[in-house]
Design a protein around this motif. Sequence first.
Motif, mmCIF file in Angstrom:
data_model
loop_
_atom_site.group_PDB
_atom_site.id
_atom_site.type_symbol
_atom_site.label_atom_id
_atom_site.label_comp_id
_atom_site.label_asym_id
_atom_site.label_seq_id
_atom_site.Cartn_x
_atom_site.Cartn_y
_atom_site.Cartn_z
ATOM 1 N N MET A 177 0.867 -1.312 0.025
ATOM 2 C CA MET A 177 -0.064 -0.068 0.056
ATOM 3 C C MET A 177 0.610 1.149 -0.068
ATOM 4 S SD MET A 177 -3.011 -0.450 2.745
ATOM 5 C CE MET A 177 -3.219 1.178 2.647
ATOM 6 N N ARG A 178 2.073 1.092 0.482
ATOM 7 C CA ARG A 178 3.055 2.425 0.628
ATOM 8 C C ARG A 178 3.087 3.177 -0.757
ATOM 9 N NH1 ARG A 178 6.762 4.803 -0.702
ATOM 10 N NH2 ARG A 178 7.223 3.194 -2.221
ATOM 11 N N LYS A 179 2.865 4.287 -0.608
ATOM 12 C CA LYS A 179 2.801 5.276 -1.849
ATOM 13 C C LYS A 179 3.225 6.472 -1.363
ATOM 14 C CE LYS A 179 -0.529 3.499 -4.623
ATOM 15 N NZ LYS A 179 -1.673 3.028 -4.066
ATOM 16 N N SER A 180 4.158 7.386 -1.994
ATOM 17 C CA SER A 180 4.436 8.824 -1.651
ATOM 18 C C SER A 180 3.356 9.637 -1.801
ATOM 19 C CB SER A 180 5.560 9.270 -2.759
ATOM 20 O OG SER A 180 6.695 8.853 -2.483
ATOM 21 N N TYR A 181 2.961 10.132 -0.706
ATOM 22 C CA TYR A 181 1.787 11.077 -0.810
ATOM 23 C C TYR A 181 2.033 12.649 -0.914
ATOM 24 C CZ TYR A 181 -2.661 12.995 0.351
ATOM 25 O OH TYR A 181 -3.829 13.798 0.512
ATOM 26 N N ARG A 182 1.749 13.328 -1.894
ATOM 27 C CA ARG A 182 2.017 14.659 -1.825
ATOM 28 C C ARG A 182 0.732 15.525 -2.365
ATOM 29 N NH1 ARG A 182 5.455 11.756 -5.577
ATOM 30 N NH2 ARG A 182 7.672 11.649 -4.849
ATOM 31 N N LYS A 183 -0.028 15.333 -1.685
ATOM 32 C CA LYS A 183 -1.522 15.926 -1.613
ATOM 33 C C LYS A 183 -2.075 16.592 -0.304
ATOM 34 C CE LYS A 183 -2.991 13.235 -5.653
ATOM 35 N NZ LYS A 183 -4.150 12.434 -6.325
ATOM 36 N N ILE A 242 11.320 13.100 1.343
ATOM 37 C CA ILE A 242 11.866 14.401 0.791
ATOM 38 C C ILE A 242 13.232 14.694 1.008
ATOM 39 C CG2 ILE A 242 11.294 16.902 0.454
ATOM 40 C CD1 ILE A 242 9.078 15.229 -0.375
ATOM 41 N N GLU A 243 14.027 14.350 0.008
ATOM 42 C CA GLU A 243 15.428 14.503 0.346
ATOM 43 C C GLU A 243 16.295 15.433 -0.579
ATOM 44 O OE1 GLU A 243 17.740 10.758 0.842
ATOM 45 O OE2 GLU A 243 19.591 11.932 0.885
ATOM 46 N N GLY A 244 15.986 15.017 -1.924
ATOM 47 C CA GLY A 244 16.639 15.881 -3.236
ATOM 48 C C GLY A 244 16.205 17.344 -3.084
ATOM 49 N N GLN A 245 14.989 17.652 -2.755
ATOM 50 C CA GLN A 245 14.364 19.055 -2.701
ATOM 51 C C GLN A 245 14.730 19.926 -1.468
ATOM 52 O OE1 GLN A 245 10.443 17.832 -3.398
ATOM 53 N NE2 GLN A 245 10.350 18.574 -5.539
ATOM 54 N N GLY A 289 0.351 7.387 -6.849
ATOM 55 C CA GLY A 289 0.921 6.220 -7.306
ATOM 56 C C GLY A 289 1.733 6.364 -8.475
ATOM 57 N N VAL A 290 2.874 5.612 -8.647
ATOM 58 C CA VAL A 290 3.585 5.725 -9.863
ATOM 59 C C VAL A 290 3.869 4.378 -10.418
ATOM 60 C CG1 VAL A 290 5.200 7.460 -9.111
ATOM 61 C CG2 VAL A 290 5.718 5.423 -8.377
ATOM 62 N N GLN A 291 4.334 4.388 -11.763
ATOM 63 C CA GLN A 291 4.264 2.902 -12.442
ATOM 64 C C GLN A 291 5.563 2.479 -11.888
ATOM 65 O OE1 GLN A 291 1.963 2.301 -14.938
ATOM 66 N NE2 GLN A 291 3.104 0.220 -14.996
HETATM 67 C C1 FMN Z 1 16.723 8.961 -1.783
HETATM 68 C C2 FMN Z 1 15.383 9.883 -2.247
HETATM 69 C C3 FMN Z 1 15.123 10.816 -2.532
HETATM 70 C C4 FMN Z 1 13.812 11.368 -2.608
HETATM 71 N N1 FMN Z 1 13.829 12.864 -2.731
HETATM 72 C C5 FMN Z 1 12.402 13.284 -2.808
HETATM 73 C C6 FMN Z 1 12.184 14.676 -2.909
HETATM 74 O O1 FMN Z 1 13.054 15.365 -2.723
HETATM 75 N N2 FMN Z 1 11.138 14.900 -3.159
HETATM 76 C C7 FMN Z 1 9.886 14.109 -3.435
HETATM 77 O O2 FMN Z 1 8.832 14.570 -3.712
HETATM 78 N N3 FMN Z 1 10.148 12.786 -3.544
HETATM 79 C C8 FMN Z 1 11.473 12.263 -3.196
HETATM 80 N N4 FMN Z 1 11.508 11.012 -3.027
HETATM 81 C C9 FMN Z 1 10.188 9.829 -3.229
HETATM 82 C C10 FMN Z 1 10.533 9.473 -4.558
HETATM 83 O O3 FMN Z 1 10.274 10.315 -5.697
HETATM 84 C C11 FMN Z 1 9.575 8.324 -4.734
HETATM 85 O O4 FMN Z 1 9.744 7.270 -3.754
HETATM 86 C C12 FMN Z 1 9.428 7.738 -6.130
HETATM 87 O O5 FMN Z 1 8.917 8.361 -7.132
HETATM 88 C C13 FMN Z 1 8.771 6.427 -5.976
HETATM 89 O O6 FMN Z 1 7.172 6.607 -5.816
HETATM 90 P P1 FMN Z 1 6.674 5.806 -4.357
HETATM 91 O O7 FMN Z 1 7.348 6.273 -3.264
HETATM 92 O O8 FMN Z 1 5.189 6.168 -4.566
HETATM 93 O O9 FMN Z 1 6.725 4.169 -4.613
HETATM 94 C C14 FMN Z 1 12.815 10.403 -2.848
HETATM 95 C C15 FMN Z 1 13.026 9.180 -2.571
HETATM 96 C C16 FMN Z 1 14.417 8.755 -2.375
HETATM 97 C C17 FMN Z 1 14.534 6.995 -2.097
#
Ligand code: FMN
Length: 175
Positions: free
Chosen positions: A9-15, A117-120, A156-158
């Motif tokens: 179920m885990r997905k990045s949530y950005r809403k 959130i890391e890169g940003q 969710g992503v592909q």
């Molecule tokens: C090392 C790392 C850095 C990430 N940095 C960001 C970020 O800065 N911003 C963001 O929105 N998501 C970030 N993510 C989340 C990824 O974009 C996300 O996990 C990926 O697109 C797959 O989607 P999912 O988490 O829904 O499976 C990061 C994930 C990882 C593992």
Amino acid sequence: MELMDAIRMRKSYRKTFKPTPVPEADLKEILEAAVAAPSGCNTQTTRFIAVSDPELAHKLASIYNKPWALTAPAAILLLSKETPSYHGNSYHLQDYSAAAQNILLAVTDKGYGTAWIEGQIEGEKAEQMGGLLGVPEDLTVVIYMPLGIPEEEATGVQKMPMEERAWLNGYGKTF
Ligand SMILES: Cc1cc2nc3c(=O)[nH]c(=O)nc-3n(C[C@H](O)[C@H](O)[C@H](O)COP(=O)(O)O)c2cc1C
């Protein structure tokens, strides 16, 4: 929730998040999952800050500066520093990544949403967040996770098909 269900179920949530505060007890349990993570040579290099104060969470989100994160009533931050283990290598990146995944699964288990959130935030934003939270100079905020109850479905992503990435008994041998 079963562990495999949380993993699936885990997905990045950005809403947008609901304004409902996240109870301290939930944050504590999520961070119990964090500190239980493995670390190279058991060096336990990662530190964690949970933010339950919606005002403080909003200040952090203002530094990150994304509209969805501004609605988060809580947050979790991971702090790290390069720490050579007994044979010289530093495993701090692996350590905080393992902890981050435990956090994401615990968050999913509890019905909350977040994103890694890391890169940003790398650089100036991470420094500002650290300053706001009184983080000592030798530690860096490496991951910021805005947190709350999702108001919407995660997109969710592909993902690549499993048979293109994972095999049985040898490279390229499908299950
Ligand atoms: C090392 C790392 C850095 C990430 N940095 C960001 C970020 O800065 N911003 C963001 O929105 N998501 C970030 N993510 C989340 C990824 O974009 C996300 O996990 C990926 O697109 C797959 O989607 P999912 O988490 O829904 O499976 C990061 C994930 C990882 C593992």
